[in-house]
Design a protein around this motif. Structure first.
Motif, PDB file in Angstrom:
ATOM      1  N   GLY A   1       0.840  -1.191   0.000  1.00 17.03           N
ATOM      2  CA  GLY A   1       0.000   0.000   0.000  1.00 17.03           C
ATOM      3  C   GLY A   1       0.873   1.237   0.000  1.00 17.03           C
ATOM      4  N   ASP A   2       0.592   2.137  -0.906  1.00 16.94           N
ATOM      5  CA  ASP A   2       1.465   3.289  -1.068  1.00 16.94           C
ATOM      6  C   ASP A   2       1.124   4.444  -0.146  1.00 16.94           C
ATOM      7  OD1 ASP A   2       1.563   2.731  -4.625  1.00 16.94           O
ATOM      8  OD2 ASP A   2       2.938   2.064  -3.068  1.00 16.94           O
ATOM      9  N   SER A   3      -0.103   4.501   0.313  1.00 15.82           N
ATOM     10  CA  SER A   3      -0.502   5.700   1.039  1.00 15.82           C
ATOM     11  C   SER A   3      -0.035   5.660   2.481  1.00 15.82           C
ATOM     12  CB  SER A   3      -2.022   5.861   1.001  1.00 15.82           C
ATOM     13  OG  SER A   3      -2.625   4.852   1.784  1.00 15.82           O
ATOM     14  N   ALA A   4       0.191   6.838   3.021  1.00 14.57           N
ATOM     15  CA  ALA A   4       0.579   6.944   4.429  1.00 14.57           C
ATOM     16  C   ALA A   4      -0.565   6.494   5.322  1.00 14.57           C
ATOM     17  CB  ALA A   4       0.976   8.381   4.740  1.00 14.57           C
ATOM     18  N   ALA A   5      -1.795   6.723   4.888  1.00 14.50           N
ATOM     19  CA  ALA A   5      -2.957   6.306   5.680  1.00 14.50           C
ATOM     20  C   ALA A   5      -2.994   4.786   5.835  1.00 14.50           C
ATOM     21  CB  ALA A   5      -4.240   6.801   5.032  1.00 14.50           C
ATOM     22  N   ALA A   6      -2.634   4.065   4.787  1.00 19.52           N
ATOM     23  CA  ALA A   6      -2.621   2.605   4.869  1.00 19.52           C
ATOM     24  C   ALA A   6      -1.543   2.143   5.837  1.00 19.52           C
ATOM     25  CB  ALA A   6      -2.389   2.003   3.484  1.00 19.52           C
ATOM     26  N   ARG A   7      -0.396   2.786   5.829  1.00 19.16           N
ATOM     27  CA  ARG A   7       0.674   2.420   6.758  1.00 19.16           C
ATOM     28  C   ARG A   7       0.276   2.700   8.202  1.00 19.16           C
ATOM     29  NH1 ARG A   7       5.488   5.181   3.325  1.00 19.16           N
ATOM     30  NH2 ARG A   7       5.401   3.743   1.565  1.00 19.16           N
ATOM     31  N   ILE A   8      -0.353   3.848   8.424  1.00 13.62           N
ATOM     32  CA  ILE A   8      -0.788   4.198   9.778  1.00 13.62           C
ATOM     33  C   ILE A   8      -1.865   3.239  10.256  1.00 13.62           C
ATOM     34  CG2 ILE A   8      -1.989   5.974  11.129  1.00 13.62           C
ATOM     35  CD1 ILE A   8      -0.452   8.050   9.425  1.00 13.62           C
ATOM     36  N   ALA A   9      -2.787   2.870   9.373  1.00 13.11           N
ATOM     37  CA  ALA A   9      -3.843   1.925   9.750  1.00 13.11           C
ATOM     38  C   ALA A   9      -3.246   0.573  10.135  1.00 13.11           C
ATOM     39  CB  ALA A   9      -4.832   1.764   8.601  1.00 13.11           C
ATOM     40  N   ARG A  10      -2.239   0.103   9.391  1.00 18.09           N
ATOM     41  CA  ARG A  10      -1.588  -1.165   9.737  1.00 18.09           C
ATOM     42  C   ARG A  10      -0.886  -1.066  11.079  1.00 18.09           C
ATOM     43  NH1 ARG A  10      -0.307  -1.160   4.374  1.00 18.09           N
ATOM     44  NH2 ARG A  10       1.765  -0.371   4.777  1.00 18.09           N
ATOM     45  N   ALA A  11      -0.212   0.044  11.330  1.00 13.16           N
ATOM     46  CA  ALA A  11       0.498   0.207  12.596  1.00 13.16           C
ATOM     47  C   ALA A  11      -0.481   0.239  13.769  1.00 13.16           C
ATOM     48  CB  ALA A  11       1.331   1.487  12.567  1.00 13.16           C
ATOM     49  N   LEU A  12      -1.580   0.966  13.612  1.00 13.54           N
ATOM     50  CA  LEU A  12      -2.565   1.041  14.687  1.00 13.54           C
ATOM     51  C   LEU A  12      -3.235  -0.308  14.931  1.00 13.54           C
ATOM     52  CD1 LEU A  12      -4.200   4.527  14.005  1.00 13.54           C
ATOM     53  CD2 LEU A  12      -2.619   3.888  15.833  1.00 13.54           C
ATOM     54  N   SER A  13      -3.476  -1.066  13.873  1.00 14.18           N
ATOM     55  CA  SER A  13      -4.073  -2.387  14.072  1.00 14.18           C
ATOM     56  C   SER A  13      -3.100  -3.325  14.781  1.00 14.18           C
ATOM     57  CB  SER A  13      -4.543  -2.990  12.748  1.00 14.18           C
ATOM     58  OG  SER A  13      -3.446  -3.207  11.891  1.00 14.18           O
ATOM     59  N   ALA A  14      -1.811  -3.204  14.505  1.00 12.17           N
ATOM     60  CA  ALA A  14      -0.822  -4.019  15.203  1.00 12.17           C
ATOM     61  C   ALA A  14      -0.761  -3.645  16.681  1.00 12.17           C
ATOM     62  CB  ALA A  14       0.551  -3.851  14.555  1.00 12.17           C
ATOM     63  N   VAL A  15      -0.848  -2.358  16.995  1.00 10.75           N
ATOM     64  CA  VAL A  15      -0.849  -1.921  18.389  1.00 10.75           C
ATOM     65  C   VAL A  15      -2.088  -2.444  19.101  1.00 10.75           C
ATOM     66  CG1 VAL A  15      -1.066   0.111  19.884  1.00 10.75           C
ATOM     67  CG2 VAL A  15       0.588   0.106  18.020  1.00 10.75           C
ATOM     68  N   ALA A  16      -3.250  -2.354  18.448  1.00 13.76           N
ATOM     69  CA  ALA A  16      -4.493  -2.836  19.054  1.00 13.76           C
ATOM     70  C   ALA A  16      -4.435  -4.340  19.304  1.00 13.76           C
ATOM     71  CB  ALA A  16      -5.677  -2.494  18.155  1.00 13.76           C
ATOM     72  N   ALA A  17      -3.888  -5.082  18.362  1.00  8.11           N
ATOM     73  CA  ALA A  17      -3.788  -6.536  18.527  1.00  8.11           C
ATOM     74  C   ALA A  17      -2.842  -6.883  19.676  1.00  8.11           C
ATOM     75  CB  ALA A  17      -3.305  -7.181  17.232  1.00  8.11           C
ATOM     76  N   SER A  18      -1.725  -6.189  19.778  1.00  6.30           N
ATOM     77  CA  SER A  18      -0.786  -6.501  20.860  1.00  6.30           C
ATOM     78  C   SER A  18      -1.372  -6.132  22.222  1.00  6.30           C
ATOM     79  CB  SER A  18       0.550  -5.804  20.636  1.00  6.30           C
ATOM     80  OG  SER A  18       0.399  -4.408  20.726  1.00  6.30           O
ATOM     81  N   ARG A  19      -2.129  -5.066  22.287  1.00  6.13           N
ATOM     82  CA  ARG A  19      -2.777  -4.710  23.553  1.00  6.13           C
ATOM     83  C   ARG A  19      -3.832  -5.735  23.941  1.00  6.13           C
ATOM     84  NH1 ARG A  19      -2.023   0.130  26.213  1.00  6.13           N
ATOM     85  NH2 ARG A  19      -4.136  -0.114  26.958  1.00  6.13           N
ATOM     86  N   ALA A  20      -4.565  -6.240  22.958  1.00  7.57           N
ATOM     87  CA  ALA A  20      -5.576  -7.261  23.243  1.00  7.57           C
ATOM     88  C   ALA A  20      -4.919  -8.534  23.767  1.00  7.57           C
ATOM     89  CB  ALA A  20      -6.393  -7.556  21.990  1.00  7.57           C
ATOM     90  N   VAL A  21      -3.814  -8.925  23.171  1.00 12.00           N
ATOM     91  CA  VAL A  21      -3.094 -10.107  23.642  1.00 12.00           C
ATOM     92  C   VAL A  21      -2.561  -9.865  25.050  1.00 12.00           C
ATOM     93  CG1 VAL A  21      -1.027 -11.513  23.272  1.00 12.00           C
ATOM     94  CG2 VAL A  21      -2.522 -10.966  21.356  1.00 12.00           C
ATOM     95  N   GLY A  22      -2.042  -8.692  25.306  1.00  4.40           N
ATOM     96  CA  GLY A  22      -1.538  -8.366  26.635  1.00  4.40           C
ATOM     97  C   GLY A  22      -2.625  -8.411  27.691  1.00  4.40           C
ATOM     98  N   ARG A  23      -3.803  -7.909  27.380  1.00  3.30           N
ATOM     99  CA  ARG A  23      -4.913  -7.956  28.334  1.00  3.30           C
ATOM    100  C   ARG A  23      -5.333  -9.390  28.599  1.00  3.30           C
ATOM    101  NH1 ARG A  23      -7.823  -3.189  29.441  1.00  3.30           N
ATOM    102  NH2 ARG A  23      -7.008  -1.430  28.286  1.00  3.30           N
TER     103      ARG A  23
END
Length: 118
Positions: free
Chosen positions: A86-108
């Motif tokens: 994905g070329d857009s910065a929005a796509a990169r930010i969305a992937r990063a935020l989804s990775a953070v959300a997934a890691s927080r869910a696993v941590g909880r």
């Protein structure tokens, strides 16, 4: 008949490989303390030296190098003309935020199950 030339491969950075090895060796030094005796070193010079020189220092270096590797892969892909992420910065930010959300869910989940001895 046309022949496509493969892009020139960028050589490995031996300095980064050496730093990775150094960081892994330091992590091993820190963990040897726990592996040799689960209660750790007795209070004294060895423990003070270990805490001052090794604890949490090598984890930071290894984490930085681990995070830098994808950056190098993305740059290599850009040089090769490959853009499958994905070329857009929005796509990169969305992937990063989804990775953070997934890691927080696993941590909880892990924190909740730790209370039950799972």
């Amino acid at each position: 008949m046309t022949v496509e030339q493969a892009p020139l491969a960028v050589p490995r950075l031996r300095e980064l490989d050496a730093l990775r090895g150094f960081a892994l060796g330091g992590i091993l030094l820190v963990n040897i303390e726990i592996m040799s005796d689960p209660s750790g070193f007795a209070p004294g010079a060895a423990r003070t030296l270990s805490e001052a020189l090794f604890h949490n220092k090598f984890y930071v270096l290894f984490s930085f190098l681990f995070g830098y590797s994808p950056t190098m892969q993305f740059r290599s892909a850009e040089r090769a003309g490959v853009s499958g992420l994905g070329d857009s910065a929005a796509a990169r930010i969305a992937r990063a935020l989804s990775a953070v959300a997934a890691s927080r869910a696993v941590g909880r989940f892990r924190c909740r199950t730790a209370d039950f001895g799972i």
